[in-house]
Design a protein around this motif. Structure first.
Motif, PDB file in Angstrom:
ATOM      1  N   VAL A  15      29.068  42.134  29.954  1.00  0.00           N
ATOM      2  CA  VAL A  15      28.536  41.986  28.508  1.00  0.00           C
ATOM      3  C   VAL A  15      29.817  41.062  28.085  1.00  0.00           C
ATOM      4  CG1 VAL A  15      27.973  42.420  26.233  1.00  0.00           C
ATOM      5  CG2 VAL A  15      26.739  43.752  28.122  1.00  0.00           C
ATOM      6  N   MET A  16      30.969  41.927  27.934  1.00  0.00           N
ATOM      7  CA  MET A  16      32.301  40.976  27.412  1.00  0.00           C
ATOM      8  C   MET A  16      32.413  39.548  28.357  1.00  0.00           C
ATOM      9  SD  MET A  16      33.394  42.396  24.904  1.00  0.00           S
ATOM     10  CE  MET A  16      34.951  41.429  24.730  1.00  0.00           C
ATOM     11  N   ILE A  17      32.187  39.580  29.611  1.00  0.00           N
ATOM     12  CA  ILE A  17      32.491  38.475  30.288  1.00  0.00           C
ATOM     13  C   ILE A  17      31.304  37.265  29.822  1.00  0.00           C
ATOM     14  CG2 ILE A  17      32.475  37.567  32.823  1.00  0.00           C
ATOM     15  CD1 ILE A  17      33.869  39.990  33.493  1.00  0.00           C
ATOM     16  N   ALA A  18      30.096  37.996  29.867  1.00  0.00           N
ATOM     17  CA  ALA A  18      29.010  37.094  29.596  1.00  0.00           C
ATOM     18  C   ALA A  18      29.259  36.217  28.013  1.00  0.00           C
ATOM     19  CB  ALA A  18      27.630  37.897  29.616  1.00  0.00           C
ATOM     20  N   ILE A  19      29.903  37.227  27.263  1.00  0.00           N
ATOM     21  CA  ILE A  19      30.061  36.882  25.878  1.00  0.00           C
ATOM     22  C   ILE A  19      31.236  35.607  25.974  1.00  0.00           C
ATOM     23  CG2 ILE A  19      31.069  37.190  23.438  1.00  0.00           C
ATOM     24  CD1 ILE A  19      29.561  39.727  23.885  1.00  0.00           C
ATOM     25  N   ALA A  20      32.041  35.931  26.686  1.00  0.00           N
ATOM     26  CA  ALA A  20      33.423  35.130  26.971  1.00  0.00           C
ATOM     27  C   ALA A  20      33.152  33.580  27.454  1.00  0.00           C
ATOM     28  CB  ALA A  20      34.778  35.788  27.775  1.00  0.00           C
ATOM     29  N   LEU A  21      32.053  33.776  28.290  1.00  0.00           N
ATOM     30  CA  LEU A  21      31.439  32.416  29.015  1.00  0.00           C
ATOM     31  C   LEU A  21      30.433  31.809  28.103  1.00  0.00           C
ATOM     32  CD1 LEU A  21      30.959  33.994  32.692  1.00  0.00           C
ATOM     33  CD2 LEU A  21      32.971  32.268  31.945  1.00  0.00           C
ATOM     34  N   SER A  22      30.097  32.378  26.961  1.00  0.00           N
ATOM     35  CA  SER A  22      28.900  31.653  26.346  1.00  0.00           C
ATOM     36  C   SER A  22      29.093  30.270  26.013  1.00  0.00           C
ATOM     37  CB  SER A  22      28.254  32.443  25.182  1.00  0.00           C
ATOM     38  OG  SER A  22      29.357  32.830  24.140  1.00  0.00           O
ATOM     39  N   CYS A  23      30.335  29.755  25.835  1.00  0.00           N
ATOM     40  CA  CYS A  23      30.734  28.580  25.142  1.00  0.00           C
ATOM     41  C   CYS A  23      31.255  27.530  26.241  1.00  0.00           C
ATOM     42  CB  CYS A  23      31.370  28.642  23.818  1.00  0.00           C
ATOM     43  SG  CYS A  23      30.733  29.290  22.501  1.00  0.00           S
ATOM     44  N   ALA A  24      30.863  28.133  27.443  1.00  0.00           N
ATOM     45  CA  ALA A  24      31.695  27.539  28.600  1.00  0.00           C
ATOM     46  C   ALA A  24      33.139  27.016  28.366  1.00  0.00           C
ATOM     47  CB  ALA A  24      30.922  26.095  28.982  1.00  0.00           C
ATOM     48  N   PRO A  25      33.928  27.953  28.374  1.00  0.00           N
ATOM     49  CA  PRO A  25      35.452  27.768  28.078  1.00  0.00           C
ATOM     50  C   PRO A  25      35.962  27.205  29.413  1.00  0.00           C
ATOM     51  CG  PRO A  25      35.010  29.846  28.355  1.00  0.00           C
ATOM     52  CD  PRO A  25      33.969  29.541  28.373  1.00  0.00           C
ATOM     53  N   LYS A  26      37.167  26.481  29.212  1.00  0.00           N
ATOM     54  CA  LYS A  26      37.748  25.527  30.297  1.00  0.00           C
ATOM     55  C   LYS A  26      38.917  26.880  30.948  1.00  0.00           C
ATOM     56  CE  LYS A  26      37.244  21.019  28.957  1.00  0.00           C
ATOM     57  NZ  LYS A  26      37.042  20.939  27.334  1.00  0.00           N
ATOM     58  N   LEU A  27      39.271  27.403  29.992  1.00  0.00           N
ATOM     59  CA  LEU A  27      40.200  28.639  30.385  1.00  0.00           C
ATOM     60  C   LEU A  27      39.546  30.015  30.027  1.00  0.00           C
ATOM     61  CD1 LEU A  27      42.991  29.262  31.457  1.00  0.00           C
ATOM     62  CD2 LEU A  27      43.946  29.030  29.172  1.00  0.00           C
ATOM     63  N   LEU A  28      39.881  31.070  30.836  1.00  0.00           N
ATOM     64  CA  LEU A  28      39.329  32.383  30.648  1.00  0.00           C
ATOM     65  C   LEU A  28      40.637  33.223  30.599  1.00  0.00           C
ATOM     66  CD1 LEU A  28      36.981  34.070  29.845  1.00  0.00           C
ATOM     67  CD2 LEU A  28      36.865  34.596  32.639  1.00  0.00           C
ATOM     68  N   ILE A  29      41.227  33.897  29.492  1.00  0.00           N
ATOM     69  CA  ILE A  29      42.340  34.553  29.979  1.00  0.00           C
ATOM     70  C   ILE A  29      41.809  36.118  29.900  1.00  0.00           C
ATOM     71  CG2 ILE A  29      44.497  35.809  28.546  1.00  0.00           C
ATOM     72  CD1 ILE A  29      44.269  33.030  26.963  1.00  0.00           C
ATOM     73  N   ALA A  30      42.074  36.710  31.132  1.00  0.00           N
ATOM     74  CA  ALA A  30      41.792  38.018  31.347  1.00  0.00           C
ATOM     75  C   ALA A  30      42.906  39.019  31.414  1.00  0.00           C
ATOM     76  CB  ALA A  30      41.051  38.101  32.681  1.00  0.00           C
ATOM     77  N   ASP A  31      42.982  39.841  30.177  1.00  0.00           N
ATOM     78  CA  ASP A  31      44.059  40.586  30.097  1.00  0.00           C
ATOM     79  C   ASP A  31      43.881  42.119  30.372  1.00  0.00           C
ATOM     80  OD1 ASP A  31      46.320  42.148  29.391  1.00  0.00           O
ATOM     81  OD2 ASP A  31      46.108  41.599  27.027  1.00  0.00           O
ATOM     82  N   GLU A  32      44.099  42.566  31.869  1.00  0.00           N
ATOM     83  CA  GLU A  32      44.094  43.654  32.548  1.00  0.00           C
ATOM     84  C   GLU A  32      42.372  44.100  32.460  1.00  0.00           C
ATOM     85  OE1 GLU A  32      46.353  45.932  33.513  1.00  0.00           O
ATOM     86  OE2 GLU A  32      48.095  45.397  32.215  1.00  0.00           O
ATOM     87  N   PRO A  33      41.482  43.003  32.878  1.00  0.00           N
ATOM     88  CA  PRO A  33      40.119  43.253  32.721  1.00  0.00           C
ATOM     89  C   PRO A  33      39.376  44.388  33.550  1.00  0.00           C
ATOM     90  CG  PRO A  33      40.530  41.401  34.352  1.00  0.00           C
ATOM     91  CD  PRO A  33      41.941  42.156  33.802  1.00  0.00           C
ATOM     92  N   THR A  34      40.199  45.019  34.415  1.00  0.00           N
ATOM     93  CA  THR A  34      39.686  46.069  35.171  1.00  0.00           C
ATOM     94  C   THR A  34      40.283  47.325  34.929  1.00  0.00           C
ATOM     95  OG1 THR A  34      40.881  45.481  37.098  1.00  0.00           O
ATOM     96  CG2 THR A  34      38.663  44.343  37.137  1.00  0.00           C
ATOM     97  N   THR A  35      41.545  47.515  34.398  1.00  0.00           N
ATOM     98  CA  THR A  35      42.060  48.561  34.211  1.00  0.00           C
ATOM     99  C   THR A  35      41.317  49.692  33.693  1.00  0.00           C
ATOM    100  OG1 THR A  35      44.084  47.100  33.681  1.00  0.00           O
ATOM    101  CG2 THR A  35      44.434  49.374  33.314  1.00  0.00           C
ATOM    102  N   ALA A  36      40.292  49.545  32.869  1.00  0.00           N
ATOM    103  CA  ALA A  36      39.902  50.548  32.219  1.00  0.00           C
ATOM    104  C   ALA A  36      38.584  51.118  32.907  1.00  0.00           C
ATOM    105  CB  ALA A  36      39.377  50.446  30.579  1.00  0.00           C
ATOM    106  N   LEU A  37      38.421  50.503  34.185  1.00  0.00           N
ATOM    107  CA  LEU A  37      37.243  50.666  34.953  1.00  0.00           C
ATOM    108  C   LEU A  37      37.552  51.445  36.284  1.00  0.00           C
ATOM    109  CD1 LEU A  37      35.547  47.222  34.518  1.00  0.00           C
ATOM    110  CD2 LEU A  37      35.242  49.084  33.122  1.00  0.00           C
ATOM    111  N   ASP A  38      36.531  52.247  36.805  1.00  0.00           N
ATOM    112  CA  ASP A  38      36.878  52.867  38.116  1.00  0.00           C
ATOM    113  C   ASP A  38      36.810  52.022  39.318  1.00  0.00           C
ATOM    114  OD1 ASP A  38      34.077  52.865  39.031  1.00  0.00           O
ATOM    115  OD2 ASP A  38      33.593  54.364  37.685  1.00  0.00           O
ATOM    116  N   VAL A  39      37.284  52.411  40.426  1.00  0.00           N
ATOM    117  CA  VAL A  39      37.523  51.336  41.358  1.00  0.00           C
ATOM    118  C   VAL A  39      36.348  50.621  42.057  1.00  0.00           C
ATOM    119  CG1 VAL A  39      38.664  51.015  43.626  1.00  0.00           C
ATOM    120  CG2 VAL A  39      39.512  52.620  42.037  1.00  0.00           C
ATOM    121  N   THR A  40      35.248  51.061  42.084  1.00  0.00           N
ATOM    122  CA  THR A  40      34.208  50.273  42.724  1.00  0.00           C
ATOM    123  C   THR A  40      33.707  49.159  41.786  1.00  0.00           C
ATOM    124  OG1 THR A  40      32.890  51.913  41.664  1.00  0.00           O
ATOM    125  CG2 THR A  40      33.173  52.165  44.257  1.00  0.00           C
ATOM    126  N   ILE A  41      33.810  49.642  40.278  1.00  0.00           N
ATOM    127  CA  ILE A  41      33.296  48.694  39.317  1.00  0.00           C
ATOM    128  C   ILE A  41      34.128  47.589  39.106  1.00  0.00           C
ATOM    129  CG2 ILE A  41      32.476  48.509  36.902  1.00  0.00           C
ATOM    130  CD1 ILE A  41      30.899  50.355  38.383  1.00  0.00           C
TER     131      ILE A  41
END
Lengths: 269, 355
Positions: B170-196
């Motif tokens: 959902v967060m990624i969808a929100i971040a993409l919603s205005c079609a940004p040219k640059l996406l900053i992902a600050d540790e986007p997977t740290t809080a998630l388990d490995v498969t996710i």
């Protein structure tokens, strides 16, 4: 949640609800006119005709108590509104802007809070002419610091939440951040404060009226009734008992309600 | 200025950025001399231990620094225009629309009091001035794109009803919603388990390929960085110590810190060996001396490393051979492999770590 805490909430809710019903009924029906005098039936003991007896002018005490609920509730409601509005402006500005604005505003609030409440209300009421409106304004000002502190604290806490930072990072403006993202999260603590202030307002109003500086006769006020009943304490103790009891029940009801809501909200406690 | 010849200006150009923290005991530089470029469509990784300034760097790009920190020197150029140093209003037009950010913990990055729909439509209504209905339709199409099931129903749900992986989508969808040219992902997977984690990285790759969105990926996880990035910047104690393409950094790391980081990664091949760790911790803000910041933990440190700051040396890449370019700009130059180390400045350089 253990049942003991829920009981607090339910007792508070019941008391407040009963008083609300009494107030609602008094708007349409009171057994006798609140200012209807009957010199022949002065200081009657409680009985079938007058459930709570009559006062020194032969007025029905129950009717006056019932009309007094209107005074009490309007003082509570409007003074809380004033306190909330003022407190929100100060607290939100201090908490949201932070830094020097926070320092400046909170020191002002501290100064206001350092003043003994009833004294401040007395000063305000004596500067202006004592009346119901002035009493409400004075009590409202008295509540500004409490609301300001709670709201500032909530802002400080919620402002740092990840979702607020994220919303800011997505380009949300100040108004959106304050009203969409922060305010809903501080609402519960504001409701608790409002509930506690409501009972405090009724108590302060009673105290001011007791001192003769609040609601002016012939408007019925519980505090004023207490004052008038003093002279007849030995002859007609029920006269003092009735307003005293209602003040106690109202304050108790709102305090229990406030505590109950707080416990409900704070699951850790 | 030594820079690789490029036709178009880079999407993001950070030049000699310095961020200071003001405390009661004085002002301390949190970031110093940061040079970094991101080309359109490129994925750049920023890697380093906790406390080395990765997050501060990503926050400074959007003007989201905490009140005690401010940019004191240098500039950030976005599409050849200067980003303002301060000023909420100027930044607001950029945030979310041009540059969007995904945060570390999806569970706390969404407002628990608002529905997913309310939050997913907020940005497009604000930036693109869509109507409520258009914004909802847009959100639904984005939810489909990021692989969320039953997108229409999701709009009415609250964040607590979704799992962490779904929330990050959902967060990624929100971040993409205005079609940004640059996406900053600050540790986007740290809080998630490995498969996710793997699914989310896959999703980011898809986005990069389909939309050409440049990604600035901040992570302490070398595996994630290696998997995703074209170029990597290694940060240590507020400085970029080595920058290069993923191959250059993984195959021939030139900074002792980069080597240490690589050796500290557990791999199946190293199963029976004792895992190497870099001794010590990142020096605190007031413990950073005049010399190399890594000297206290470096196996190759000499007196020179303690006394004077190491130069930035370009070891390979466009614009010259080993040791050709030094000074500001070398770290930023696109395609260059540059390192901030005394050893690299010498002939022969640092001995390559044995595989």
């Amino acid at each position: 949640m253990n049942s003991g805490k829920k009981i607090t909430l339910w007792i508070g809710l019941t008391l407040v609800a009963l008083l609300f019903v009494l107030m609602a009924v008094s708007l349409f029906y009171v057994p006798y006119g609140a200012n209807e005098m009957n010199i022949a039936g002065r200081l009657q003991a409680p009985g079938a005709a007058h459930w709570l007896g009559t006062d020194n002018f032969g007025r029905d005490i129950l009717s006056r108590i019932m009309e007094g609920t209107q005074t009490a509730f309007s003082v509570g409601f409007f003074s809380v509104c004033i306190g909330l509005a003022g407190g929100f402006l100060l607290g939100a500005a201090a908490g949201y802007l932070g830094r020097w604005a926070d320092e400046l505003l909170m020191r002002a609030v501290d100064a206001l809070m350092a003043f003994p409440g009833i004294l401040l209300a007395l000063i305000l009421v004596t500067i202006f002419k004592p009346s119901l409106g002035q009493t409400i304004i004075a009590i409202g000002i008295l509540f500004i610091p409490s609301f300001a502190r709670v709201i500032r604290g909530g802002f400080l806490q919620t402002k740092e939440a990840d979702f607020v930072k994220a919303a800011r990072g997505m380009g949300a403006g100040h108004a959106a951040l304050i009203f969409r993202h922060i305010v809903p999260h501080i609402l519960s603590s504001v409701i608790v404060t409002a509930s506690l202030c409501f009972s405090a307002a009724i108590l302060v109003e009673a105290a001011l009226s007791y001192l003769g500086l609040g609601v002016q006769p012939p408007d019925p006020s519980w505090g004023r009734m207490l004052n008038e009943s003093q002279a007849y304490m030995s002859k007609a103790p029920w006269y003092a008992l009735a307003p005293g009891l209602f003040i106690t029940l109202t304050v108790l009801g709102f305090n229990l309600l406030g505590d109950g809501i707080r416990d409900l909200r704070d699951r850790r406690a | 200025m030594l820079s690789a010849p490029t036709e178009a200006p880079p999407l993001l150009d950070i030049r000699d950025l310095r961020v200071e923290l003001t405390t009661a005991r004085g002002r301390w530089p949190v970031l110093e001399g940061i040079d970094l470029r991101v080309e359109p469509g490129e994925t750049v990784g920023i890697v380093g231990e906790s406390g080395c300034g990765k997050s501060v760097l990503s926050l400074s790009l959007l003007g989201l620094l905490p009140p005690a920190m401010r940019i004191s020197e240098g500039e950030i150029r976005y599409e050849a225009g200067r980003l303002p140093r301060e000023g909420e209003e100027a930044f607001r037009r950029i945030r979310g629309r041009e540059i969007a950010m995904i945060f570390q913990d999806p569970m706390s990055s969404l407002n628990p009091a608002l529905t997913i729909g309310e939050q997913a439509t907020e940005m497009t209504r604000l930036h693109l001035k869509l109507t409520k209905r258009e914004a909802r339709e847009h959100a639904v199409s984005l939810f489909r794109k990021v692989g969320l099931p039953r997108p229409e129903a999701l709009l009415k749900e609250y964040p607590h009803q979704l799992s962490g992986g779904m929330l990050q989508r959902v967060m990624i969808a929100i971040a993409l919603s205005c079609a940004p040219k640059l996406l900053i992902a600050d540790e986007p997977t740290t809080a998630l388990d490995v498969t996710i984690q793997a699914q989310i990285l896959e999703l980011l790759k898809t986005i990069r390929e389909e939309d050409g969105t440049a990604i600035l990926l901040v992570s302490h996880d070398l595996g994630v960085i290696a998997d995703m990035c074209d170029r990597i910047a290694v940060m240590y104690a507020g400085q970029v110590v080595e920058v290069g393409t993923a191959e250059e950094l993984f195959d021939s790391p030139r900074h002792p810190y980069t080597q240490g980081l690589l050796q500290a990664v557990p791999t199946p091949a190293k199963k029976r060996e004792k895992l190497l760790s870099i001794p010590g911790t990142v020096p605190a803000l007031h413990e950073r001396g005049a010399g190399c910041r890594f000297h206290s933990r470096c196996a190759y440190a000499t007196e020179r490393c303690l006394l004077s700051a190491p130069p930035v040396v370009r070891v390979s890449g466009a614009g010259g051979g080993a040791g050709a370019g030094t000074g500001a700009g070398a770290l930023a130059a696109t395609g260059a492999h540059a390192v901030r180390c005394w050893l690299a400045a010498e002939e022969g350089g640092l001995p390559h770590a044995a595989g």
